[in-house]
Design a protein around this motif. Structure first.
Motif, mmCIF file in Angstrom:
data_model
loop_
_atom_site.group_PDB
_atom_site.id
_atom_site.type_symbol
_atom_site.label_atom_id
_atom_site.label_comp_id
_atom_site.label_asym_id
_atom_site.label_seq_id
_atom_site.Cartn_x
_atom_site.Cartn_y
_atom_site.Cartn_z
ATOM 1 N N ASN A 57 4.160 -0.997 -12.585
ATOM 2 C CA ASN A 57 3.764 0.120 -11.721
ATOM 3 C C ASN A 57 4.448 0.105 -10.356
ATOM 4 O O ASN A 57 5.069 1.090 -9.951
ATOM 5 C CB ASN A 57 2.247 0.127 -11.509
ATOM 6 C CG ASN A 57 1.506 0.398 -12.793
ATOM 7 O OD1 ASN A 57 2.084 0.330 -13.872
ATOM 8 N ND2 ASN A 57 0.223 0.697 -12.691
ATOM 9 N N GLU A 157 -0.549 -2.731 -6.159
ATOM 10 C CA GLU A 157 -0.957 -2.494 -7.560
ATOM 11 C C GLU A 157 -1.906 -3.635 -7.919
ATOM 12 O O GLU A 157 -1.557 -4.805 -7.751
ATOM 13 C CB GLU A 157 0.305 -2.558 -8.444
ATOM 14 C CG GLU A 157 0.028 -2.699 -9.915
ATOM 15 C CD GLU A 157 1.285 -3.135 -10.706
ATOM 16 O OE1 GLU A 157 2.398 -3.174 -10.149
ATOM 17 O OE2 GLU A 157 1.105 -3.442 -11.895
ATOM 18 N N GLU A 187 -3.799 0.838 -6.026
ATOM 19 C CA GLU A 187 -3.933 1.551 -7.289
ATOM 20 C C GLU A 187 -4.807 0.745 -8.234
ATOM 21 O O GLU A 187 -4.513 -0.409 -8.543
ATOM 22 C CB GLU A 187 -2.572 1.782 -7.951
ATOM 23 C CG GLU A 187 -2.742 2.655 -9.185
ATOM 24 C CD GLU A 187 -1.522 2.740 -10.076
ATOM 25 O OE1 GLU A 187 -0.605 1.925 -9.931
ATOM 26 O OE2 GLU A 187 -1.527 3.615 -10.953
ATOM 27 N N ASP A 274 2.907 6.559 -12.194
ATOM 28 C CA ASP A 274 3.652 5.871 -11.118
ATOM 29 C C ASP A 274 4.463 6.887 -10.311
ATOM 30 O O ASP A 274 4.600 6.764 -9.093
ATOM 31 C CB ASP A 274 4.592 4.810 -11.710
ATOM 32 C CG ASP A 274 3.832 3.796 -12.551
ATOM 33 O OD1 ASP A 274 2.639 3.579 -12.270
ATOM 34 O OD2 ASP A 274 4.418 3.239 -13.494
#
Ligand code: ADP
Length: 328
Positions: A57, A157, A187, A274
């Motif tokens: 990601n 991430e 995220e 992404d």
């Protein structure tokens, strides 16, 4: 659709180097198999095409930011074992993505085997974390020594290392300058990891995936952002993308929604999320909007609406092509 990163101040005699967006997470190699239809178990068939690309990601976020001409850096653990290791490094270089703070370890990189259905663009991911190269707080601290002056934005991430990331975020929050930089975004994608409560109330901007939202019982993006917003800190922005249904965000309990890009032939949804994240961050940066900066609410909403539209448009455009390079 293209825009540049932060504009340089022409009046400034000594034009300062542009601050970077730092994305912290994982880099892997994705082996992409393009099929006409999804294979039957235990069948034997030829496929339409095959290639490999850098994945993960945070690594994909950097690819898209770089294609949008936003200076960016990837930070993560890079394995030194196997042919993939040097290939990943070279690929970062070819996209002009800085990797100077990466932690090098004698491990193999994770690999993804992807089945991409060319009929509808679905991507089925078989992910093997191999040596699980995840960032530790001690490495982060050693590399930055609490100096984040080079960054306008730091995006995390989250994998299984939530506790480690939580400590990294604390350092960045302590450092923040009076303009609220670096902005901290996270995220939350994978439902299988826990302890997200350690970080969700720290970030200025939180992206949650539809998979995570579904695992919490939400049926769409609007419900997800409304239902999860109380976990975020005051004034934070919570964003949720939901495939062909588009995306929603919530700020101060106000919800905005944007439909997905229509009338496209979807061929490759690998990395759509992404691309969405990078498009959203890139759009806010290009509008010189740093979340948590005191601004008039109507102005904030306009900028967020624009960013949501831009991110959906960019991600939809990505779905209509293989890989990312066509986003240039
Ligand atoms: P992920 O890659 O995390 O599963 P999503 O499927 O939620 O990401 O998609 C992210 C964004 O990509 C969506 O908000 C939408 O804008 C765009 N997108 C994804 N799938 C499609 C599709 N089939 N048609 C148009 N846009 C899409």
């Amino acid at each position: 659709m293209m825009f540049c990163g932060e504009a340089k101040d022409k009046d400034d005699q000594n034009v300062k180097p542009q601050k970077h967006v730092l994305c912290i997470g994982m880099a892997c190699v994705d082996f992409v198999n393009i099929v006409k239809e999804f294979p039957l178990e235990d069948s034997d068939q030829r496929i339409q095409d095959y290639y490999w690309q850098r994945g993960g990601n945070a690594s994909n976020n950097c690819t898209v930011l770089s294609l949008l001409s936003i200076p960016c850096e990837f930070m993560g653990v890079l394995g030194t074992e196997g042919v993939e290791a040097s290939w990943i490094l070279k690929d970062f270089e070819s996209f002009n993505i800085n990797t100077e703070h990466c932690v090098k370890k004698d491990v193999h990189c994770p690999v993804g085997t992807i089945i991409l259905n060319m009929t509808n663009g679905t991507r089925t991911i078989l992910f093997f974390p191999r040596d699980r190269p995840e960032m530790l707080y001690k490495d982060f601290q050693l590399k930055f020594k609490n100096d984040f002056s080079a960054y306008s934005w730091i995006h995390f991430e989250l994998c299984s290392n939530v506790l480690e990331i939580s400590k990294m975020i604390d350092d960045v929050l302590c450092y923040k300058n009076s303009n609220g930089q670096p902005v901290v975004s996270i995220e939350i994608e994978k439902p299988e990891f826990h302890n997200y409560n350690l970080v969700i109330n720290k970030a200025d901007l939180v992206f949650v995936s539809k998979d995570y939202a579904k695992s919490k019982g939400f049926a769409n993006a609007k419900e997800a952002v409304s239902g999860l917003y109380n976990l975020c800190k005051e004034g934070a922005i919570l964003v949720c993308a939901w495939g062909e249904q588009g995306a929603s965000l919530c700020i101060n309990n106000e919800v905005l929604t944007c439909p997905a890009l229509q009338n496209i032939k979807v061929v490759d949804t690998l990395g759509a999320g992404d691309t969405f994240v990078a498009g959203f961050v890139g759009s806010l940066l290009s509008q010189r909007f740093y979340p948590t900066e005191p601004e008039h609410t109507t102005k904030i909403i306009t900028k967020l609406e624009y960013a949501l539209n831009y991110a959906c448009h960019l991600a939809g455009h990505k779905c209509s092509m293989y890989g990312y390079t066509g986003l240039k």
